[in-house]
Scaffold this active site. Structure first.
Site, PDB file in Angstrom:
ATOM      1  N   ASP A   1      -1.324  -0.239   6.093  1.00 41.18           N
ATOM      2  CA  ASP A   1      -1.640   0.385   7.388  1.00 41.18           C
ATOM      3  C   ASP A   1      -3.120   0.294   7.726  1.00 41.18           C
ATOM      4  O   ASP A   1      -3.516   0.609   8.844  1.00 41.18           O
ATOM      5  CB  ASP A   1      -1.252   1.869   7.347  1.00 41.18           C
ATOM      6  CG  ASP A   1      -2.201   2.679   6.462  1.00 41.18           C
ATOM      7  OD1 ASP A   1      -2.987   3.477   7.001  1.00 41.18           O
ATOM      8  OD2 ASP A   1      -2.175   2.475   5.240  1.00 41.18           O
TER       9      ASP A   1
ATOM     10  N   ASP B   1       0.871  -1.161   0.000  1.00 37.72           N
ATOM     11  CA  ASP B   1       0.000   0.000   0.000  1.00 37.72           C
ATOM     12  C   ASP B   1       0.920   1.227   0.000  1.00 37.72           C
ATOM     13  O   ASP B   1       2.112   1.114   0.311  1.00 37.72           O
ATOM     14  CB  ASP B   1      -0.893  -0.040   1.247  1.00 37.72           C
ATOM     15  CG  ASP B   1      -1.753   1.195   1.396  1.00 37.72           C
ATOM     16  OD1 ASP B   1      -2.369   1.605   0.395  1.00 37.72           O
ATOM     17  OD2 ASP B   1      -1.805   1.749   2.507  1.00 37.72           O
TER      18      ASP B   1
ATOM     19  N   ASP C   1      -0.001   5.136   0.949  1.00 33.55           N
ATOM     20  CA  ASP C   1      -0.142   6.172   1.965  1.00 33.55           C
ATOM     21  C   ASP C   1      -0.021   5.610   3.376  1.00 33.55           C
ATOM     22  O   ASP C   1      -0.724   4.667   3.751  1.00 33.55           O
ATOM     23  CB  ASP C   1      -1.485   6.878   1.816  1.00 33.55           C
ATOM     24  CG  ASP C   1      -1.636   7.563   0.466  1.00 33.55           C
ATOM     25  OD1 ASP C   1      -0.637   7.661  -0.262  1.00 33.55           O
ATOM     26  OD2 ASP C   1      -2.758   7.982   0.141  1.00 33.55           O
TER      27      ASP C   1
END
Length: 277
Positions: free
Chosen positions: A192, A18, A20
């Site tokens: 996250d 991922d 961000d």
């Protein structure tokens, strides 16, 4: 350490990241808000709201329902925006805005995976106008992002063709495994957000990075490794191997205007402000 170099007689493997708050310390799209303002894509009020949205994003991000509302809103708001203009703005400001917020720990992982013979794939809900250049900066082999329909006039039509979010990220990972010959049981994934649990479940080595509360609970319940990334650093200051011209992103499953994604998060910030105040 990630283990020995891949045995090339075995099926290929990859590491799926991922973007961000996993590879970079902020929202990739919100980071360009000032540049979009200077380019005339958003107004001053929107710039101020994106600053608040960035705070909200860093504090915990958006849940599934909010992300779905964002998708509907951003697709309408970006209708008519020129795609080439967005790309040019990103290209002009990429190194100044993104290079300083790349996590040192993530850059090290990318280097380690490449050294072990694994492909590196960025899988992001943000748009390819932002994600693809960042992928090239990082030396990623492939990029998967959201795709919006572009009309014959080179502008967004307002229709979302493909949304790289939640289960669709996992589907993209599995499709790449089929087309590229990856053995998912030996692949790695990093995120996250709890919305990426389907992607993490798809591989044999899932990792929670700076996890939100829901993902932290999930990781603890499943005994997934939890990683803490907190040292943003310029690549050229710590990874000479990644400062050379990187391999191009060979697979771009996508493109939603970077400005469009920003617009969605602007709406989210406004919504949260109304709720909080």
């Amino acid at each position: 350490m990630l283990g020995l170099v891949e045995n090339h007689s075995l099926p290929r493997t990859a590491a799926f990241f991922d973007l961000d708050k996993t590879v970079i310390a902020k929202s990739s799209t919100l980071t360009f808000s000032k540049s979009f303002y200077q380019g005339g894509l958003i107004n001053r009020r929107a710039v101020l709201r994106t600053a608040y949205a960035q705070f909200v994003f860093m504090a915990g991000g958006a849940d599934h329902a909010q992300m779905e509302r964002m998708r509907a809103y951003l697709s309408a708001l970006c209708r008519g925006w020129n795609v080439q203009q967005v790309k040019e703005i990103v290209a002009e400001t990429l190194h100044d805005l993104i290079d300083p917020i790349i996590y040192d720990e993530a850059a090290s992982l990318i280097e380690e995976h490449h050294s072990a013979g694994r492909d590196v794939v960025i899988v992001s809900t943000s748009g390819a106008e932002v994600v693809e250049p960042i992928g090239e900066l990082l030396g990623a082999d492939r990029v998967v992002a959201t795709r919006m329909v572009v009309g014959e006039d080179g502008c967004f039509t307002g229709e979302v063709e493909y949304y790289a979010y939640g289960p669709t990220k996992a589907e993209a990972v599995k499709e790449l495994a089929t087309s590229e010959g990856y053995d998912l049981a030996r692949c790695y994934a990093y995120s996250d957000s709890a919305t990426d649990v389907p992607m993490l479940e798809a591989v044999g080595h899932p990792h929670a990075v700076n996890p939100d509360r829901a993902l932290r609970r999930e990781a603890l319940a499943r005994s997934w490794p939890i990683l803490d990334f907190h040292r943003p650093v310029r690549l050229k200051q710590r990874l000479p191997a990644l400062s050379v011209p990187p391999r191009p992103a060979l697979v771009a499953a996508a493109a939603i205007g970077a400005a469009a994604a920003t617009a969605g998060l602007v709406w989210y910030a406004s919504k949260r402000r109304t709720t909080v105040v």
